[in-house]
Enzyme design. Sequence first.
Site, PDB file in Angstrom:
ATOM      1  N   HIS A  62       1.004  -1.394   0.033  1.00  0.00           N
ATOM      2  CA  HIS A  62       0.016  -0.048  -0.038  1.00  0.00           C
ATOM      3  C   HIS A  62       0.854   1.407  -0.029  1.00  0.00           C
ATOM      4  CE1 HIS A  62      -3.148   2.845   1.119  1.00  0.00           C
ATOM      5  NE2 HIS A  62      -3.963   1.925   0.680  1.00  0.00           N
TER       6      HIS A  62
ATOM      7  N   ASP B 245      -8.121  -5.382  -0.118  1.00  0.00           N
ATOM      8  CA  ASP B 245      -8.259  -6.184  -1.266  1.00  0.00           C
ATOM      9  C   ASP B 245      -7.926  -7.898  -0.993  1.00  0.00           C
ATOM     10  OD1 ASP B 245      -7.422  -3.361  -3.019  1.00  0.00           O
ATOM     11  OD2 ASP B 245      -9.554  -4.436  -2.885  1.00  0.00           O
TER      12      ASP B 245
HETATM   13  C1  SDX Z   1      -6.365  -0.106  -2.880  1.00  0.00           C
HETATM   14  O1  SDX Z   1      -4.532   4.406  -2.048  1.00  0.00           O
HETATM   15  C2  SDX Z   1      -5.521   3.887  -1.442  1.00  0.00           C
HETATM   16  O2  SDX Z   1      -5.754   4.165  -0.415  1.00  0.00           O
HETATM   17  C3  SDX Z   1      -5.877   2.537  -2.195  1.00  0.00           C
HETATM   18  C4  SDX Z   1      -7.146   1.811  -1.349  1.00  0.00           C
HETATM   19  C5  SDX Z   1      -8.457   2.499  -1.300  1.00  0.00           C
HETATM   20  O3  SDX Z   1      -8.949   2.311  -0.230  1.00  0.00           O
HETATM   21  O4  SDX Z   1      -8.556   3.453  -2.070  1.00  0.00           O
HETATM   22  O5  SDX Z   1      -6.413   1.266  -0.118  1.00  0.00           O
HETATM   23  C6  SDX Z   1      -7.427   0.533  -2.428  1.00  0.00           C
HETATM   24  O6  SDX Z   1      -6.128   0.308  -4.165  1.00  0.00           O
HETATM   25  C7  SDX Z   1      -5.354  -0.907  -2.164  1.00  0.00           C
HETATM   26  C8  SDX Z   1      -4.178  -1.451  -3.147  1.00  0.00           C
HETATM   27  C9  SDX Z   1      -4.604  -2.556  -3.989  1.00  0.00           C
HETATM   28  N1  SDX Z   1      -3.625  -2.983  -4.835  1.00  0.00           N
HETATM   29  C10 SDX Z   1      -2.984  -4.262  -4.823  1.00  0.00           C
HETATM   30  O7  SDX Z   1      -3.206  -5.145  -4.028  1.00  0.00           O
HETATM   31  C11 SDX Z   1      -1.909  -4.308  -6.045  1.00  0.00           C
HETATM   32  C12 SDX Z   1      -0.610  -4.852  -5.514  1.00  0.00           C
HETATM   33  N2  SDX Z   1      -0.068  -3.878  -4.616  1.00  0.00           N
HETATM   34  C13 SDX Z   1       1.162  -3.030  -5.461  1.00  0.00           C
HETATM   35  O8  SDX Z   1       0.715  -2.886  -6.848  1.00  0.00           O
HETATM   36  C14 SDX Z   1       1.465  -2.049  -4.616  1.00  0.00           C
HETATM   37  O9  SDX Z   1       1.620  -2.164  -3.344  1.00  0.00           O
HETATM   38  C15 SDX Z   1       0.505  -0.666  -4.586  1.00  0.00           C
HETATM   39  C16 SDX Z   1       0.117   0.015  -5.828  1.00  0.00           C
HETATM   40  C17 SDX Z   1      -0.646  -0.739  -3.726  1.00  0.00           C
HETATM   41  C18 SDX Z   1       1.531   0.538  -4.143  1.00  0.00           C
HETATM   42  O10 SDX Z   1       2.578   0.634  -4.672  1.00  0.00           O
HETATM   43  P1  SDX Z   1       3.565   1.880  -4.347  1.00  0.00           P
HETATM   44  O11 SDX Z   1       3.174   2.588  -3.183  1.00  0.00           O
HETATM   45  O12 SDX Z   1       3.831   2.664  -5.788  1.00  0.00           O
HETATM   46  O13 SDX Z   1       4.677   0.983  -3.990  1.00  0.00           O
HETATM   47  P2  SDX Z   1       5.873   0.660  -5.158  1.00  0.00           P
HETATM   48  O14 SDX Z   1       5.222  -0.088  -6.056  1.00  0.00           O
HETATM   49  O15 SDX Z   1       6.848   1.696  -5.554  1.00  0.00           O
HETATM   50  O16 SDX Z   1       6.581  -0.495  -4.227  1.00  0.00           O
HETATM   51  C19 SDX Z   1       7.696  -0.527  -3.352  1.00  0.00           C
HETATM   52  C20 SDX Z   1       8.388  -1.855  -3.572  1.00  0.00           C
HETATM   53  C21 SDX Z   1       8.653  -2.222  -5.068  1.00  0.00           C
HETATM   54  O17 SDX Z   1       9.843  -2.962  -5.013  1.00  0.00           O
HETATM   55  P3  SDX Z   1      11.532  -2.412  -5.359  1.00  0.00           P
HETATM   56  O18 SDX Z   1      11.008  -1.529  -6.299  1.00  0.00           O
HETATM   57  O19 SDX Z   1      11.849  -1.407  -4.152  1.00  0.00           O
HETATM   58  O20 SDX Z   1      12.289  -3.549  -5.298  1.00  0.00           O
HETATM   59  O21 SDX Z   1       7.756  -3.105  -3.085  1.00  0.00           O
HETATM   60  C22 SDX Z   1       7.227  -3.815  -4.111  1.00  0.00           C
HETATM   61  C23 SDX Z   1       7.520  -2.927  -5.497  1.00  0.00           C
HETATM   62  O22 SDX Z   1       7.972  -3.794  -6.538  1.00  0.00           O
HETATM   63  N3  SDX Z   1       5.914  -4.022  -4.250  1.00  0.00           N
HETATM   64  C24 SDX Z   1       5.569  -5.415  -4.298  1.00  0.00           C
HETATM   65  C25 SDX Z   1       4.049  -5.242  -4.005  1.00  0.00           C
HETATM   66  N4  SDX Z   1       3.807  -4.118  -3.806  1.00  0.00           N
HETATM   67  C26 SDX Z   1       4.835  -3.254  -3.840  1.00  0.00           C
HETATM   68  N5  SDX Z   1       5.906  -6.698  -4.554  1.00  0.00           N
HETATM   69  C27 SDX Z   1       5.160  -7.711  -4.824  1.00  0.00           C
HETATM   70  N6  SDX Z   1       3.820  -7.673  -4.520  1.00  0.00           N
HETATM   71  C28 SDX Z   1       3.216  -6.391  -4.274  1.00  0.00           C
HETATM   72  N7  SDX Z   1       1.883  -6.389  -3.880  1.00  0.00           N
END
Ligand code: SDX
Length: 436
Positions: free
Chosen positions: A313, A371
């Site tokens: 998140h 989720d």
């Molecule tokens: C919702 O914003 C809100 O409030 C949203 C929400 C709401 O109520 O409105 O809470 C609802 O959208 C919840 C989130 C649902 N999405 C998912 O579950 C999809 C999977 N999650 C990721 O796509 C991600 O965690 C996000 C999009 C939710 C957040 O992404 P960020 O903040 O841009 O973080 P990032 O992508 O920069 O991640 C940081 C690191 C990265 O690795 P490095 O580059 O540092 O090596 O963490 C890794 C990412 O690759 N990472 C994950 C991951 N989420 C982040 N790796 C594997 N699986 C994941 N789910």
Amino acid sequence: MKASENKATLSFSNGGQNVELPIYKGTLGPDVIDIRKLYAQTGMFTYDPGFMSTASCESAITYIDGDKGELLYRGYPIEQLATNCDFLETCHLLLYGELPDQGKKTSFTKLVTNHTMVNEQMQFFLRGFRRDAHPMAIMTGLVGALSAFYHDSTDINNPKHREIAAIRLIAKMPTLVAMAYKYTVGQPYMYPKNDLSYAGNFLHMMFATPCEEYKVSPVLERALDRIFILHADHEQNASTSTVRLCGSSGTNPFAAIAAGVACLWGPAHGGANEAALNMLYDIQKAGGVDKIGEFIKQVKDKNSNVKLMGFGHRVYKNYDPRAKLMQETCKEVLGELGLENDPLFKLAMALEKIALEDEYFVSRKLYPNVDFYSGIVQRAIGIPVPLFTAVFALARTVGWIAQLNEMIGDPDYKIGRPRQLFEGSVKRDVKPIAQR
Ligand code: SDX
């Protein structure tokens, strides 16, 4: 907001004039540096794609403490609202700032109940879709189309219009989501029933048929009502920011909410509940718990582009409090339905346990979000996977409209118009085609 004693001073290594910027304090959370005059004073923009460090507005509706894993709606912890209130009380709280007393709750419930029907013409929009259309494609169309029927409440600058549009949207979303579902299964639409609760009415419109009486299960009704509460609002997330930016042009509230529906559909946002369940299905098909290690390996391999859906998140760097409550609701519903050994739930809990002990996730502070479990409990209720995000949109509509109305209600609001760091071609002349 109130000005804080300290200021921010910007100095430039190229000897440019220092710039002093005011710092404001909110009631909770980080202070903000007011950069509104920065361009006028320096000729420079700030740069923050993804808005990692940018407050786009001031708001009094929802507050998240990502480090503590805390979520407050108008100051009330989500855990207390989910156990002591129902969704319509939460809607009243988000819209008007206070929980209703019994009298206000009765009149608010009656007001919403009396707006649950949609214009009979709406059914003809559905006929244009293929029967296998994704429900979010249908919802994006239907919500925008509502603006064609309510010319008496599309002036977003009229507080009365704003209020009636909010009630209409909250009241009609369950009817539209149920219609989108009935259309895809080829069953007749069920009209709302005014003697049912908000969640009970949704269950009835989803699963009743004209052929026999449908009995609303109190367990499923309570579980669904809680799912709605947990999804109601969440600060300036992607879809809420979309609604604010769209609404800032003065467009009607139905069009602005339709933009929010479209944004929520994405798998990185509200579409994650559908993606998380499909991920669990894939692991189950590949062999279940024994295949979790292999899946986690894929997730850690950057080239795989595989993410652990329902994890991570932008704000929560601790356990999403909604995920905890969703897991509890899962246990309750599966227990009541005699499905406590549901293989998918067990797989999800095993996956969560392994991930929370794995350095990759721990070091990146990746925890289950709202989720991760919501799909399992919606599936147990009988909601089909492609409809999960439409249910999220149904619940988030109150948050979107409360945030939109808060913005429009601020006399100082302006149309949102971000700038850019331009890296394209400098000016050049068009050559005749023979010389290109
Ligand atoms: C919702 O914003 C809100 O409030 C949203 C929400 C709401 O109520 O409105 O809470 C609802 O959208 C919840 C989130 C649902 N999405 C998912 O579950 C999809 C999977 N999650 C990721 O796509 C991600 O965690 C996000 C999009 C939710 C957040 O992404 P960020 O903040 O841009 O973080 P990032 O992508 O920069 O991640 C940081 C690191 C990265 O690795 P490095 O580059 O540092 O090596 O963490 C890794 C990412 O690759 N990472 C994950 C991951 N989420 C982040 N790796 C594997 N699986 C994941 N789910």
